[in-house]
Design a protein around this motif. Structure first.
Motif, PDB file in Angstrom:
ATOM      1  N   PRO A  75       3.156   3.248   3.967  1.00 41.53           N
ATOM      2  CA  PRO A  75       3.952   2.287   3.706  1.00 41.53           C
ATOM      3  C   PRO A  75       4.051   1.000   5.019  1.00 41.53           C
ATOM      4  O   PRO A  75       3.661   1.359   5.931  1.00 41.53           O
ATOM      5  CB  PRO A  75       5.068   3.242   3.964  1.00 41.53           C
ATOM      6  CG  PRO A  75       4.579   4.604   4.444  1.00 41.53           C
ATOM      7  CD  PRO A  75       3.381   4.717   4.237  1.00 41.53           C
ATOM      8  N   THR A  98      -0.415  -2.640   2.259  1.00 42.01           N
ATOM      9  CA  THR A  98      -0.264  -1.483   2.368  1.00 42.01           C
ATOM     10  C   THR A  98      -1.404  -0.712   2.006  1.00 42.01           C
ATOM     11  O   THR A  98      -1.458   0.547   2.177  1.00 42.01           O
ATOM     12  CB  THR A  98       1.074  -0.889   1.480  1.00 42.01           C
ATOM     13  OG1 THR A  98       0.797  -1.072   0.273  1.00 42.01           O
ATOM     14  CG2 THR A  98       2.251  -1.423   1.893  1.00 42.01           C
ATOM     15  N   GLU A 105       2.072   1.259  -1.552  1.00 40.70           N
ATOM     16  CA  GLU A 105       3.125   2.072  -1.091  1.00 40.70           C
ATOM     17  C   GLU A 105       4.256   1.341  -0.972  1.00 40.70           C
ATOM     18  O   GLU A 105       4.339   0.050  -0.926  1.00 40.70           O
ATOM     19  CB  GLU A 105       2.617   2.887   0.135  1.00 40.70           C
ATOM     20  CG  GLU A 105       1.400   3.381  -0.068  1.00 40.70           C
ATOM     21  CD  GLU A 105       1.275   4.570  -0.746  1.00 40.70           C
ATOM     22  OE1 GLU A 105       2.530   5.162  -0.939  1.00 40.70           O
ATOM     23  OE2 GLU A 105       0.489   5.303  -1.258  1.00 40.70           O
ATOM     24  N   LYS A 159       8.325  -0.286  -5.617  1.00 40.53           N
ATOM     25  CA  LYS A 159       8.153   0.087  -4.243  1.00 40.53           C
ATOM     26  C   LYS A 159       8.548  -1.077  -2.982  1.00 40.53           C
ATOM     27  O   LYS A 159       7.826  -0.987  -2.397  1.00 40.53           O
ATOM     28  CB  LYS A 159       6.616   0.320  -4.220  1.00 40.53           C
ATOM     29  CG  LYS A 159       6.309   1.402  -5.147  1.00 40.53           C
ATOM     30  CD  LYS A 159       4.593   1.818  -4.735  1.00 40.53           C
ATOM     31  CE  LYS A 159       4.476   2.989  -5.672  1.00 40.53           C
ATOM     32  NZ  LYS A 159       3.071   3.602  -5.240  1.00 40.53           N
TER      33      LYS A 159
END
Length: 156
Positions: A101, A85, A67, A48
């Motif tokens: 995010p 996040t 995220e 991620k």
């Protein structure tokens, strides 16, 4: 597997940057050419994470990326920065997750010990001063400084 690899040898001072980058990519990170990720960095989930070309992540930075975290090209995330996040919904009786995010643009400098919270977008060319807490979007080219106490506020 990621936790074992990352905590055992990957982010030790003696590990070459090219090995760090290769292993991060093997675990799903997208990392541009010329990126430098220093030792003692903590990355929660490499799959991620996206880092642009020629960007730099300093010692002891912590990327808590429940995220996606995107860091643009030619950007600097300095020492001891926290990119977080994750959060929780305080009004929820079960304390549900409230994650989001983080997007950091190109040519951004996030200076030492700054904290960027979930859901924040930092525009291209922005500067986040040392120790600043960023909880809302930052426009391109802006400089954000730490909050200052109100005049006459008592020190504790």
């Amino acid at each position: 597997m990621w936790l074992a690899v990352s905590r055992s040898v990957l982010f030790r001072w003696w590990m070459p940057n090219r090995v760090r980058i290769t292993v991060l990519r093997a675990f799903g990170a997208s990392i541009g050419a010329g990126a430098l990720i220093r030792h003692d960095v903590t990355i929660h989930w490499p799959w991620k994470l996206e880092v642009g070309e020629n960007s730099w992540i300093g010692e002891r930075a912590w990327i808590l990326n429940l995220e996606r975290v995107t860091i643009g090209s030619n950007s600097c995330v300095s020492q001891d920065v926290l990119l977080c996040t994750g959060s929780h919904d305080r009004s929820s009786p079960t304390f549900e997750f409230d994650n989001g995010p983080i997007v950091i643009g190109d040519r951004v400098w996030v200076a030492a010990r700054a904290t960027v919270l979930r859901g924040v977008r930092i525009g291209d060319g922005a500067t986040i001063a040392a120790t600043t807490l960023v909880s809302q979007d930052v426009s391109p080219g802006d400089t954000v400084f730490p909050a200052r106490p109100a005049m006459g506020a008592a020190c504790g």
